[in-house]
Design a protein around this motif. Structure first.
Motif, PDB file in Angstrom:
ATOM      1  N   GLU A  44       3.343   9.400  -2.224  1.00 21.75           N
ATOM      2  CA  GLU A  44       3.586  10.517  -1.105  1.00 21.75           C
ATOM      3  C   GLU A  44       3.561   9.853   0.174  1.00 21.75           C
ATOM      4  O   GLU A  44       4.630  10.594   0.858  1.00 21.75           O
ATOM      5  CB  GLU A  44       2.553  11.457  -1.420  1.00 21.75           C
ATOM      6  CG  GLU A  44       2.520  12.322  -2.693  1.00 21.75           C
ATOM      7  CD  GLU A  44       1.233  13.249  -2.844  1.00 21.75           C
ATOM      8  OE1 GLU A  44       0.693  13.232  -2.042  1.00 21.75           O
ATOM      9  OE2 GLU A  44       1.176  14.020  -3.897  1.00 21.75           O
ATOM     10  N   GLN A  45       2.703   8.910   0.513  1.00 21.69           N
ATOM     11  CA  GLN A  45       2.814   8.455   1.832  1.00 21.69           C
ATOM     12  C   GLN A  45       4.301   7.681   1.863  1.00 21.69           C
ATOM     13  O   GLN A  45       4.728   7.516   3.134  1.00 21.69           O
ATOM     14  CB  GLN A  45       1.778   7.538   2.067  1.00 21.69           C
ATOM     15  CG  GLN A  45       0.419   8.394   2.105  1.00 21.69           C
ATOM     16  CD  GLN A  45      -0.836   7.729   2.444  1.00 21.69           C
ATOM     17  OE1 GLN A  45      -1.020   7.126   3.597  1.00 21.69           O
ATOM     18  NE2 GLN A  45      -1.946   7.710   1.638  1.00 21.69           N
ATOM     19  N   LEU A  46       4.507   6.966   0.928  1.00 19.90           N
ATOM     20  CA  LEU A  46       6.061   6.082   0.878  1.00 19.90           C
ATOM     21  C   LEU A  46       6.855   7.043   1.231  1.00 19.90           C
ATOM     22  O   LEU A  46       7.778   6.821   2.011  1.00 19.90           O
ATOM     23  CB  LEU A  46       5.995   5.390  -0.113  1.00 19.90           C
ATOM     24  CG  LEU A  46       7.247   4.379  -0.293  1.00 19.90           C
ATOM     25  CD1 LEU A  46       6.954   3.294  -1.197  1.00 19.90           C
ATOM     26  CD2 LEU A  46       8.573   5.215  -0.786  1.00 19.90           C
TER      27      LEU A  46
ATOM     28  N   SER B 219       9.697   7.085  11.779  1.00 18.79           N
ATOM     29  CA  SER B 219       8.920   6.989  13.005  1.00 18.79           C
ATOM     30  C   SER B 219       7.326   6.617  12.318  1.00 18.79           C
ATOM     31  O   SER B 219       6.392   6.207  13.200  1.00 18.79           O
ATOM     32  CB  SER B 219       8.955   8.092  13.861  1.00 18.79           C
ATOM     33  OG  SER B 219       8.284   9.167  13.502  1.00 18.79           O
ATOM     34  N   LEU B 220       7.239   7.248  11.109  1.00 15.76           N
ATOM     35  CA  LEU B 220       5.805   7.018  10.441  1.00 15.76           C
ATOM     36  C   LEU B 220       5.702   5.573   9.880  1.00 15.76           C
ATOM     37  O   LEU B 220       4.505   5.212   9.786  1.00 15.76           O
ATOM     38  CB  LEU B 220       5.652   7.901   9.185  1.00 15.76           C
ATOM     39  CG  LEU B 220       5.659   9.578   9.587  1.00 15.76           C
ATOM     40  CD1 LEU B 220       5.654  10.219   8.448  1.00 15.76           C
ATOM     41  CD2 LEU B 220       4.415   9.784  10.598  1.00 15.76           C
ATOM     42  N   ALA B 221       6.555   4.749   9.994  1.00 12.63           N
ATOM     43  CA  ALA B 221       6.227   3.257   9.803  1.00 12.63           C
ATOM     44  C   ALA B 221       5.065   2.824  10.732  1.00 12.63           C
ATOM     45  O   ALA B 221       4.469   1.976  10.463  1.00 12.63           O
ATOM     46  CB  ALA B 221       7.595   2.528   9.799  1.00 12.63           C
TER      47      ALA B 221
ATOM     48  N   TYR C 136       0.760  -1.163  -0.074  1.00  8.61           N
ATOM     49  CA  TYR C 136       0.199   0.144   0.103  1.00  8.61           C
ATOM     50  C   TYR C 136       0.979   1.313   0.110  1.00  8.61           C
ATOM     51  O   TYR C 136       0.749   2.334  -0.471  1.00  8.61           O
ATOM     52  CB  TYR C 136      -1.044  -0.140   1.173  1.00  8.61           C
ATOM     53  CG  TYR C 136      -2.051  -0.922   1.010  1.00  8.61           C
ATOM     54  CD1 TYR C 136      -2.576  -0.945  -0.046  1.00  8.61           C
ATOM     55  CD2 TYR C 136      -2.184  -2.494   1.949  1.00  8.61           C
ATOM     56  CE1 TYR C 136      -3.812  -2.022  -0.482  1.00  8.61           C
ATOM     57  CE2 TYR C 136      -3.050  -3.249   1.618  1.00  8.61           C
ATOM     58  CZ  TYR C 136      -4.103  -2.877   0.305  1.00  8.61           C
ATOM     59  OH  TYR C 136      -4.872  -4.094   0.225  1.00  8.61           O
ATOM     60  N   LEU C 137       2.057   1.110   0.453  1.00  5.77           N
ATOM     61  CA  LEU C 137       2.784   2.277   0.428  1.00  5.77           C
ATOM     62  C   LEU C 137       3.358   2.548  -0.848  1.00  5.77           C
ATOM     63  O   LEU C 137       3.261   3.679  -1.300  1.00  5.77           O
ATOM     64  CB  LEU C 137       4.188   2.150   1.550  1.00  5.77           C
ATOM     65  CG  LEU C 137       3.705   2.288   2.978  1.00  5.77           C
ATOM     66  CD1 LEU C 137       5.359   2.002   3.814  1.00  5.77           C
ATOM     67  CD2 LEU C 137       3.279   3.874   3.291  1.00  5.77           C
ATOM     68  N   ILE C 138       3.719   1.501  -1.547  1.00  4.96           N
ATOM     69  CA  ILE C 138       4.059   1.664  -3.059  1.00  4.96           C
ATOM     70  C   ILE C 138       3.096   2.046  -3.871  1.00  4.96           C
ATOM     71  O   ILE C 138       3.315   3.046  -4.809  1.00  4.96           O
ATOM     72  CB  ILE C 138       4.499   0.295  -3.691  1.00  4.96           C
ATOM     73  CG1 ILE C 138       5.989  -0.049  -2.710  1.00  4.96           C
ATOM     74  CG2 ILE C 138       4.935   0.386  -5.031  1.00  4.96           C
ATOM     75  CD1 ILE C 138       6.361  -1.400  -3.155  1.00  4.96           C
TER      76      ILE C 138
END
Length: 409
Positions: A257-259, A267-269, A251-253
């Motif tokens: 922008e979120q990736l 820390s956003l992981a 989903y990050l890929i």
């Protein structure tokens, strides 16, 4: 605000090929028209709205975990997740120190090292199936490290937990899946019980040794109980963590922008993982059993019925979450601080007293995996631009996760 269509669609069949390809389309139909869906083939009652699923997990009156007596106990024995009352409280107290607190802190540097070691094998490849070459094996590697077992036995553990998951999800009583589970019933105890007995005689610092020495109110685990607990750890710590990591990376890929935000701020992981647990939980369905006739969403579910709590549907209930079908690691309707406790806003690890005791270990494994992968692959992308597909009914995640990247020079 969306409007509910006036025409009532056909009742979804949870075992259909269409459902398997796109469960979220049918989850919405269930929430809107069949909040308690009785599935005739299995006899199960599937509950899909957030409020109802949360109530079932938290309600000690009317619901129990007796279903695990036929779902898991025939293969690995009785575990804490099917216990109630004092038995559950004592067993959970015995387990908790092994998966949280000081022991977890001692383990974390080894988790980091294992991830680095595995990623080093394909760091310069330029193309890799992250599901097959990393997420499928990383959590089992951690468990094997915790148990101090030979790494060459990893394929055995994967075979056993795969058979356990298939046995658990065998709604149609497929005889081949049943036979597979029965083989594990023979092979797994023959392997692990002699090791448990030896660690009891000569304890070390590993998890098995700690469990043989754990004691509360003069009560200890028997060898059979430790065998069952390790079997549970293989399922809860292997399959689910594997799919959590793979889905989060997927989903990050899909959301560059979120990736990039996670890449810039590791820390956003944690936020990415929590949003995945909401948006597409690794455990889509958890079962409970009614101990009385119970009314849910206007439907009376008879005593002794098996109830499927559909986490995947509840977590996208527009009655609870804003814009639930959008993947957004910055959403404000989830409290990140309590996301790995029994009071979590999302429903991925159940809720209440039976909330997953290994959630903090899963959290740390996922954070390590996500950040190390993104650091090793600055321009990670789907191979050939093809978005990976998901599979599974009870647990669900990418079948493969083939990515390409420019190797670091």
């Amino acid at each position: 605000m969306t409007t509910t269509p006036t025409t009532v669609p056909e009742k979804p069949d949870v075992l259909s090929a269409e459902f398997a390809r796109d469960p979220h389309t049918y989850y919405k139909i269930m929430r809107d028209f069949y909040p308690v869906l009785h599935h005739e083939v299995s006899g199960y009652y599937f509950v899909s709205r957030y409020e109802d699923v949360a109530r079932i997990y938290k309600d000690s009156v009317g619901f129990s975990n007796e279903n695990y007596a036929f779902q898991m106990e025939p293969v690995i024995g009785k575990t804490v997740i099917q216990m109630g009352g004092r038995e559950h409280a004592i067993n959970r107290q015995l387990i908790t120190p092994a998966l949280r607190g000081n022991y977890l802190e001692e383990l974390l540097p080894q988790v980091d090292e294992l991830a680095t070691e595995m990623i080093d094998k394909f760091r310069t490849a330029g193309r890799v199936d992250l599901a097959e070459d990393f997420t499928k094996w990383f959590p089992i590697n951690v468990i094997v490290k915790m148990l101090d077992l030979p790494r060459e036995d990893l394929p055995k553990f994967h075979e056993w937990y795969s058979s356990l998951m298939a046995f658990l999800a065998n709604l149609t009583n497929d005889p081949e899946i049943h036979a597979w589970g029965m083989r594990t019933q023979q092979e797994y105890p023959a392997y692990i019980l002699p090791i448990i007995a030896e660690r009891r005689r000569n304890p070390g610092t590993d998890l098995i040794s700690r469990l043989t020495q754990a004691e509360i109110n003069d009560e200890q685990f028997s060898d059979e109980q430790i065998k069952a607990l390790i079997g549970l750890l293989l399922i809860a710590g292997g399959e689910t963590t594997d799919k959590s990591i793979a889905s989060t990376l997927k989903y990050l890929i899909m959301h560059p922008e979120q990736l990039e935000a996670v890449r810039q701020d590791p820390s956003l992981a944690t936020r990415a993982l929590v949003e995945t647990l909401r948006y597409h939980p690794p455990v889509q369905i958890i079962l409970r059993t009614t101990t009385d006739d119970v009314e849910v969403a206007g439907t009376v579910i008879p005593v002794g019925s098996v109830v499927g709590c559909v986490n995947g549907a509840a977590n996208r209930d527009e009655r609870r979450f804003d814009d639930p079908d959008t993947y957004n690691i910055f959403r404000t309707d989830i409290n990140i601080r309590q996301a790995f406790a029994g009071s979590a806003d999302h429903i991925a690890f159940a809720l209440g007293r039976h909330f997953c005791v290994g959630s903090l270990l899963a959290k740390r494994e996922a954070e390590t995996a996500i950040n190390q992968i993104l650091a090793a692959m600055p321009d990670i992308r789907f191979a050939d631009g093809i978005e990976p597909t998901d599979a599974g009914l009870f647990t669900r995640g990418p079948e493969s996760l083939i990515v390409e990247f420019t190797p670091a020079s």
